[in-house]
Design a protein around this motif. Structure first.
Motif, mmCIF file in Angstrom:
data_model
loop_
_atom_site.group_PDB
_atom_site.id
_atom_site.type_symbol
_atom_site.label_atom_id
_atom_site.label_comp_id
_atom_site.label_asym_id
_atom_site.label_seq_id
_atom_site.Cartn_x
_atom_site.Cartn_y
_atom_site.Cartn_z
ATOM 1 N N ALA A 1 -3.885 4.718 8.659
ATOM 2 C CA ALA A 1 -4.764 4.381 7.552
ATOM 3 C C ALA A 1 -4.202 4.878 6.228
ATOM 4 C CB ALA A 1 -6.148 4.969 7.778
ATOM 5 N N THR A 2 -3.542 6.006 6.233
ATOM 6 C CA THR A 2 -3.027 6.542 4.982
ATOM 7 C C THR A 2 -1.543 6.285 4.809
ATOM 8 O OG1 THR A 2 -2.768 8.701 6.023
ATOM 9 C CG2 THR A 2 -4.787 8.323 4.795
ATOM 10 N N SER A 3 -0.857 5.984 5.866
ATOM 11 C CA SER A 3 0.552 5.644 5.780
ATOM 12 C C SER A 3 0.820 4.564 6.805
ATOM 13 C CB SER A 3 1.422 6.869 6.070
ATOM 14 O OG SER A 3 2.776 6.509 6.071
ATOM 15 N N ASP A 4 0.968 3.343 6.348
ATOM 16 C CA ASP A 4 1.129 2.231 7.266
ATOM 17 C C ASP A 4 2.470 1.561 7.040
ATOM 18 O OD1 ASP A 4 0.700 0.417 9.200
ATOM 19 O OD2 ASP A 4 -0.881 -0.668 8.190
ATOM 20 N N ALA A 5 3.501 2.143 7.594
ATOM 21 C CA ALA A 5 4.851 1.624 7.406
ATOM 22 C C ALA A 5 5.209 0.576 8.449
ATOM 23 C CB ALA A 5 5.850 2.774 7.447
ATOM 24 N N SER A 6 4.211 0.052 9.138
ATOM 25 C CA SER A 6 4.483 -0.947 10.160
ATOM 26 C C SER A 6 4.870 -2.265 9.520
ATOM 27 C CB SER A 6 3.245 -1.153 11.041
ATOM 28 O OG SER A 6 2.255 -1.877 10.332
ATOM 29 N N ASP A 7 5.428 -3.131 10.304
ATOM 30 C CA ASP A 7 5.779 -4.464 9.825
ATOM 31 C C ASP A 7 4.683 -5.475 10.129
ATOM 32 O OD1 ASP A 7 8.218 -3.698 8.784
ATOM 33 O OD2 ASP A 7 9.242 -3.949 10.698
ATOM 34 N N ARG A 8 3.528 -4.973 10.556
ATOM 35 C CA ARG A 8 2.436 -5.886 10.855
ATOM 36 C C ARG A 8 1.972 -6.577 9.576
ATOM 37 N NH1 ARG A 8 -2.322 -3.235 12.783
ATOM 38 N NH2 ARG A 8 -1.635 -1.464 11.570
ATOM 39 N N PRO A 9 1.689 -7.881 9.648
ATOM 40 C CA PRO A 9 1.215 -8.590 8.459
ATOM 41 C C PRO A 9 -0.260 -8.304 8.194
ATOM 42 C CG PRO A 9 1.278 -10.072 10.327
ATOM 43 C CD PRO A 9 1.864 -8.747 10.796
ATOM 44 N N LEU B 1 2.305 2.615 -11.303
ATOM 45 C CA LEU B 1 2.356 3.869 -10.551
ATOM 46 C C LEU B 1 1.550 3.761 -9.266
ATOM 47 C CD1 LEU B 1 3.171 6.832 -10.239
ATOM 48 C CD2 LEU B 1 1.139 7.432 -11.582
ATOM 49 N N VAL B 2 0.374 3.147 -9.342
ATOM 50 C CA VAL B 2 -0.451 2.963 -8.141
ATOM 51 C C VAL B 2 0.338 2.160 -7.111
ATOM 52 C CG1 VAL B 2 -2.586 1.992 -7.202
ATOM 53 C CG2 VAL B 2 -2.611 3.108 -9.454
ATOM 54 N N ALA B 3 0.922 1.040 -7.540
ATOM 55 C CA ALA B 3 1.700 0.207 -6.614
ATOM 56 C C ALA B 3 2.889 0.976 -6.046
ATOM 57 C CB ALA B 3 2.163 -1.063 -7.323
ATOM 58 N N SER B 4 3.566 1.728 -6.890
ATOM 59 C CA SER B 4 4.722 2.500 -6.436
ATOM 60 C C SER B 4 4.325 3.536 -5.394
ATOM 61 C CB SER B 4 5.382 3.179 -7.631
ATOM 62 O OG SER B 4 6.420 4.024 -7.203
ATOM 63 N N ARG B 5 3.241 4.247 -5.645
ATOM 64 C CA ARG B 5 2.804 5.285 -4.695
ATOM 65 C C ARG B 5 2.354 4.666 -3.382
ATOM 66 N NH1 ARG B 5 1.175 10.217 -7.120
ATOM 67 N NH2 ARG B 5 1.072 10.987 -4.989
ATOM 68 N N LEU B 6 1.622 3.543 -3.452
ATOM 69 C CA LEU B 6 1.220 2.872 -2.214
ATOM 70 C C LEU B 6 2.455 2.345 -1.474
ATOM 71 C CD1 LEU B 6 -1.978 0.960 -3.388
ATOM 72 C CD2 LEU B 6 -1.871 3.046 -2.005
ATOM 73 N N GLY B 7 3.411 1.802 -2.221
ATOM 74 C CA GLY B 7 4.645 1.309 -1.609
ATOM 75 C C GLY B 7 5.411 2.412 -0.897
ATOM 76 N N SER B 8 5.390 3.613 -1.462
ATOM 77 C CA SER B 8 6.100 4.725 -0.816
ATOM 78 C C SER B 8 5.430 5.139 0.492
ATOM 79 C CB SER B 8 6.205 5.921 -1.765
ATOM 80 O OG SER B 8 4.945 6.539 -1.938
ATOM 81 N N LYS C 1 2.955 -2.989 1.413
ATOM 82 C CA LYS C 1 3.758 -4.022 0.778
ATOM 83 C C LYS C 1 3.201 -4.201 -0.636
ATOM 84 C CE LYS C 1 4.763 -6.336 5.068
ATOM 85 N NZ LYS C 1 4.511 -7.472 5.920
ATOM 86 N N THR C 2 4.067 -4.179 -1.638
ATOM 87 C CA THR C 2 3.611 -4.323 -3.019
ATOM 88 C C THR C 2 4.469 -5.355 -3.737
ATOM 89 O OG1 THR C 2 5.049 -2.545 -3.828
ATOM 90 C CG2 THR C 2 2.834 -1.920 -3.128
ATOM 91 N N ARG C 3 3.871 -5.942 -4.774
ATOM 92 C CA ARG C 3 4.620 -6.870 -5.607
ATOM 93 C C ARG C 3 3.919 -7.002 -6.949
ATOM 94 N NH1 ARG C 3 3.302 -12.278 -6.278
ATOM 95 N NH2 ARG C 3 1.346 -12.904 -5.358
ATOM 96 N N SER C 4 4.677 -7.396 -7.940
ATOM 97 C CA SER C 4 4.115 -7.672 -9.251
ATOM 98 C C SER C 4 3.333 -8.979 -9.168
ATOM 99 C CB SER C 4 5.241 -7.781 -10.275
ATOM 100 O OG SER C 4 4.723 -8.130 -11.528
ATOM 101 N N ALA C 5 2.120 -8.983 -9.713
ATOM 102 C CA ALA C 5 1.295 -10.184 -9.692
ATOM 103 C C ALA C 5 1.268 -10.859 -11.062
ATOM 104 C CB ALA C 5 -0.125 -9.849 -9.255
ATOM 105 N N TYR D 1 -0.531 -5.692 -10.233
ATOM 106 C CA TYR D 1 0.226 -5.609 -8.985
ATOM 107 C C TYR D 1 -0.686 -5.928 -7.813
ATOM 108 C CZ TYR D 1 3.768 -3.424 -11.799
ATOM 109 O OH TYR D 1 4.706 -3.201 -12.763
ATOM 110 N N GLU D 2 -0.078 -6.360 -6.734
ATOM 111 C CA GLU D 2 -0.780 -6.542 -5.470
ATOM 112 C C GLU D 2 -0.202 -5.555 -4.477
ATOM 113 O OE1 GLU D 2 -0.300 -10.621 -4.353
ATOM 114 O OE2 GLU D 2 -1.734 -11.313 -5.855
ATOM 115 N N ALA D 3 -1.083 -5.037 -3.623
ATOM 116 C CA ALA D 3 -0.653 -4.120 -2.562
ATOM 117 C C ALA D 3 -1.420 -4.494 -1.301
ATOM 118 C CB ALA D 3 -0.949 -2.679 -2.961
ATOM 119 N N GLU D 4 -0.728 -4.448 -0.173
ATOM 120 C CA GLU D 4 -1.419 -4.782 1.071
ATOM 121 C C GLU D 4 -0.871 -3.980 2.230
ATOM 122 O OE1 GLU D 4 0.423 -8.578 3.314
ATOM 123 O OE2 GLU D 4 -0.656 -9.067 1.476
ATOM 124 N N THR D 5 -1.750 -3.827 3.174
ATOM 125 C CA THR D 5 -1.476 -3.234 4.465
ATOM 126 C C THR D 5 -2.226 -4.128 5.459
ATOM 127 O OG1 THR D 5 -1.459 -1.088 5.603
ATOM 128 C CG2 THR D 5 -3.438 -1.630 4.391
#
Length: 118
Positions: free
Chosen positions: A4-12, A36-43, A47-51, A56-60
């Motif tokens: 929940a707090t770190s989801d480095a899986s490749d699941r879509p 910064l929010v996107a960068s921290r979530l990405g770390s 998955k993050t990208r500029s919208a 930005y968009e971020a997803e898990t």
């Protein structure tokens, strides 16, 4: 660390959630830059990208959000989340040191709560 707090899986992103209307709105206080929010979530494996120029968009697998900033510097988040994961998102934002407010809307429950780091 939980997924929940770190989801480095490749699941879509869960396609069942993709069909839902937005059910999450929130504010990250203190004028935190959306980049910064996107960068921290990405770390943390999101998955993050500029919208757009400034958002930005971020997803898990359990959450997809857009992060934007208003003209007065308020950082907004909105999107869709598995309702059972709202506390996990709140915990994540608190662990990152951000005071925030999240509102969850769904047919089963309407919930508005405020979480702040201690």
């Amino acid at each position: 660390m939980s997924t929940a707090t770190s989801d480095a899986s490749d699941r879509p992103f869960d396609t069942g959630l993709a069909d839902m209307a937005n059910n999450l709105c929130g504010i990250i206080e203190g004028g935190v830059d959306p980049a910064l929010v996107a960068s921290r979530l990405g770390s943390l494996g999101w998955k993050t990208r500029s919208a757009s120029w400034y958002s930005y968009e971020a997803e898990t697998p359990w959450c997809r959000i857009e992060i934007d900033q208003t003209d007065d510097g308020t950082t907004l988040i909105n999107g869709v989340i598995d309702p059972q994961q709202i506390d996990d998102l709140a915990t994540l934002l608190a662990r990152l040191g951000w005071q925030h407010s999240l509102e969850l809307y769904c047919t089963a429950q309407a919930r508005s709560s405020r979480w702040t780091p201690r």
